[in-house]
Design a protein around this motif. Structure first.
Motif, mmCIF file in Angstrom:
data_model
loop_
_atom_site.group_PDB
_atom_site.id
_atom_site.type_symbol
_atom_site.label_atom_id
_atom_site.label_comp_id
_atom_site.label_asym_id
_atom_site.label_seq_id
_atom_site.Cartn_x
_atom_site.Cartn_y
_atom_site.Cartn_z
ATOM 1 N N ASP A 39 41.877 66.695 7.600
ATOM 2 C CA ASP A 39 40.835 67.092 6.882
ATOM 3 C C ASP A 39 39.856 66.015 6.765
ATOM 4 O O ASP A 39 40.419 64.646 6.844
ATOM 5 C CB ASP A 39 40.902 67.942 5.577
ATOM 6 N N ALA A 56 33.666 64.043 8.942
ATOM 7 C CA ALA A 56 33.009 65.137 8.990
ATOM 8 C C ALA A 56 34.079 66.162 10.072
ATOM 9 O O ALA A 56 34.585 65.681 10.941
ATOM 10 C CB ALA A 56 31.572 65.234 9.771
ATOM 11 N N GLU A 58 32.985 69.646 12.325
ATOM 12 C CA GLU A 58 31.729 70.339 12.751
ATOM 13 C C GLU A 58 32.304 71.855 12.553
ATOM 14 O O GLU A 58 33.387 72.187 12.418
ATOM 15 C CB GLU A 58 31.345 70.066 14.287
ATOM 16 N N GLU A 59 31.015 72.806 12.486
ATOM 17 C CA GLU A 59 31.408 74.390 12.030
ATOM 18 C C GLU A 59 32.560 74.946 12.619
ATOM 19 O O GLU A 59 33.209 75.591 12.080
ATOM 20 C CB GLU A 59 30.149 74.858 12.202
ATOM 21 N N PRO A 60 32.679 74.908 13.996
ATOM 22 C CA PRO A 60 33.739 75.725 14.509
ATOM 23 C C PRO A 60 35.188 75.218 14.004
ATOM 24 O O PRO A 60 36.141 75.935 14.256
ATOM 25 C CB PRO A 60 33.893 75.799 16.059
ATOM 26 N N GLY A 61 35.013 73.795 13.842
ATOM 27 C CA GLY A 61 36.334 73.224 13.306
ATOM 28 C C GLY A 61 37.284 72.625 14.620
ATOM 29 O O GLY A 61 38.102 72.084 14.082
ATOM 30 N N GLU A 62 36.646 72.864 15.635
ATOM 31 C CA GLU A 62 37.338 72.251 16.982
ATOM 32 C C GLU A 62 37.008 70.741 17.021
ATOM 33 O O GLU A 62 37.589 70.068 17.973
ATOM 34 C CB GLU A 62 37.280 72.946 18.054
ATOM 35 N N ARG A 75 32.909 61.333 18.114
ATOM 36 C CA ARG A 75 33.187 62.940 17.912
ATOM 37 C C ARG A 75 34.327 63.297 19.033
ATOM 38 O O ARG A 75 34.286 62.677 20.082
ATOM 39 C CB ARG A 75 32.122 63.621 18.432
#
Length: 106
Positions: A39, A56, A58-62, A75
């Motif tokens: 996390d 950070a 990102e939204e889907p978590g992948e 990233r």
């Protein structure tokens, strides 16, 4: 095939299950749990050897963003995390920073 041959085959398959397949499944489950627990704030090392802090998710978590230096973020896919070096919750005020080059065993 006689009963002895069938019994021997069953014993060999059972042995292979307990020696090879079961430990492999356990390691895979432990790795999946480690990846889910990564996390923001955790210091991680990727499988490629890059060390940084998760800043950070990102939204889907992948995909996670890892800060490797000031103003340098990478990233990477979550599955590229090889290990969590320092969890955000476990770092105390008396822990030395990771970049100071001090060996903790001294």
């Amino acid at each position: 095939m006689n009963l002895g041959s069938v019994l021997f085959l069953v014993v060999i398959i059972g042995f292979m299950y307990f020696v090879m397949i079961r430990p492999q499944r356990r390691r895979a489950a432990e790795r999946a749990a480690m990846l889910r627990s990564a996390d923001i704030g955790d210091e991680v090392a990727t499988v490629g050897g890059v060390i940084g802090k998760i800043v950070a998710v990102e939204e889907p978590g992948e995909v996670v963003c890892i800060e490797v230096d000031s103003d340098v973020e990478l990233r990477v896919q979550r599955r590229a995390i090889g290990e969590i070096l320092t969890s955000a919750g476990s770092g105390g005020a008396d822990d030395p920073p990771a970049s100071d080059g001090v060996d903790e065993s001294e």
